[in-house]
Design an enzyme around this catalytic site. Structure first.
Site, PDB file in Angstrom:
ATOM      1  N   ALA A  96      12.719  49.531  61.842  1.00  0.00           N
ATOM      2  CA  ALA A  96      13.155  48.525  62.805  1.00  0.00           C
ATOM      3  C   ALA A  96      12.873  49.030  64.216  1.00  0.00           C
ATOM      4  O   ALA A  96      12.653  50.220  64.442  1.00  0.00           O
ATOM      5  CB  ALA A  96      14.640  48.244  62.632  1.00  0.00           C
ATOM      6  N   GLY A 139      13.498  50.083  57.852  1.00  0.00           N
ATOM      7  CA  GLY A 139      13.287  48.652  57.648  1.00  0.00           C
ATOM      8  C   GLY A 139      11.951  48.330  57.012  1.00  0.00           C
ATOM      9  O   GLY A 139      11.809  47.328  56.308  1.00  0.00           O
ATOM     10  N   GLU A 142      12.521  48.744  53.366  1.00  0.00           N
ATOM     11  CA  GLU A 142      13.324  47.608  52.905  1.00  0.00           C
ATOM     12  C   GLU A 142      12.482  46.344  52.801  1.00  0.00           C
ATOM     13  O   GLU A 142      12.616  45.563  51.854  1.00  0.00           O
ATOM     14  CB  GLU A 142      14.500  47.395  53.856  1.00  0.00           C
ATOM     15  N   GLU A 162      17.770  56.299  58.098  1.00  0.00           N
ATOM     16  CA  GLU A 162      18.780  55.822  59.039  1.00  0.00           C
ATOM     17  C   GLU A 162      19.877  56.845  59.313  1.00  0.00           C
ATOM     18  O   GLU A 162      20.447  56.880  60.409  1.00  0.00           O
ATOM     19  CB  GLU A 162      19.412  54.515  58.511  1.00  0.00           C
TER      20      GLU A 162
END
Length: 248
Positions: A96, A139, A142, A162
């Site tokens: 992200a 991300g 994911e 993370e």
């Protein structure tokens, strides 16, 4: 190439885009963060390429919005039978965009349903294939796991780092990773932030379904935004320095 299959539950169909949107997506015109086109002899494969190379395809809000629009368009296009999502040689998506979430609070995350718009990919009815080269981190990992099938190049690397920023995965990582590589390896990856290769992932992969776990994960993810360590972790990342965590 190593193939990893992840079977996911599908939600309601996406809304039907207009004809102008169909033409725009087919030509790839007008997008800032992605490139779209139709591939194959019959032009029946919708290709979406993440295109923020200088940022290693970091998933900013604008990119996700464009991705969702392209997915909606290919979903209702009768000429398209499958969709391929890919990035670049160096990175599928390196995570992200931390700068966008660095200063968010718990209240902002919880009240706005932060990251909820990332779920459109998991609701597409047509088969979606992730073609992964290079980094698929946070991300990006994911996003790949939301696809029906992952084809990973020899240099692909997967990780949920993370924890190194003082937070946890917030877009399905704790749930889909467990189902993709098993509980033991998933816990190791999430608790250490370590990367694994495509070969490692393939050896550990198995198939399952998921549902309620995503809701719990979102709440836990939001709660990290109430901690000083989460703020310090993201600030240190943006400032390119080592984080000074204090367990607060």
């Amino acid at each position: 190439m190593a193939a990893l299959r992840v079977l996911l539950p599908r939600g309601p169909r996406l809304p039907r885009p207009c004809c102008a949107s169909l033409r725009r997506c087919a030509s790839g015109a007008g997008f800032e963060y992605i490139i779209t086109e139709k591939k194959g002899k019959s032009h029946n494969v919708g290709l979406i390429r993440l295109n923020r190379p200088k940022m290693l395809n970091a998933l900013c809000n604008g990119l996700i919005a464009e991705l969702n629009q392209a997915l909606e368009t290919f979903e209702v296009d009768p000429a398209v039978g499958a969709i391929v999502l890919t990035g670049g040689e160096k990175a599928f998506a390196a995570g992200a965009d931390i700068k966008e979430m660095q200063n968010r609070t718990f209240q902002e995350c919880y009240s706005s349903g932060f990251l909820s718009h990332w779920d459109c990919l998991s609701r597409v009815k047509k088969p979606v294939i992730a073609a992964v080269n290079g980094y698929a981190l946070g991300g990006g990992c994911e996003l790949a796991m939301m696809c029906d099938i992952i084809y990973a190049g020899e240099k692909a690397q997967f990780a949920q780092p993370e924890i190194l920023l003082g937070t946890i995965p917030g877009a399905g990582g704790t749930q889909r990773l467990t189902r993709a590589v098993g509980k033991s390896l998933a816990m190791e990856m999430i608790l250490t932030g370590d990367r694994i290769s495509a070969q490692d992932a393939k050896q550990a992969a198995f198939e399952m379904t998921l549902a309620e776990g995503n809701k719990l994960e979102k709440k836990l993810f939001y709660s990290t935004f109430a901690t000083e360590d989460r703020k310090e972790g993201m600030t240190a990342f943006v400032e390119k320095r080592k984080a000074n965590f204090k367990d607060q």
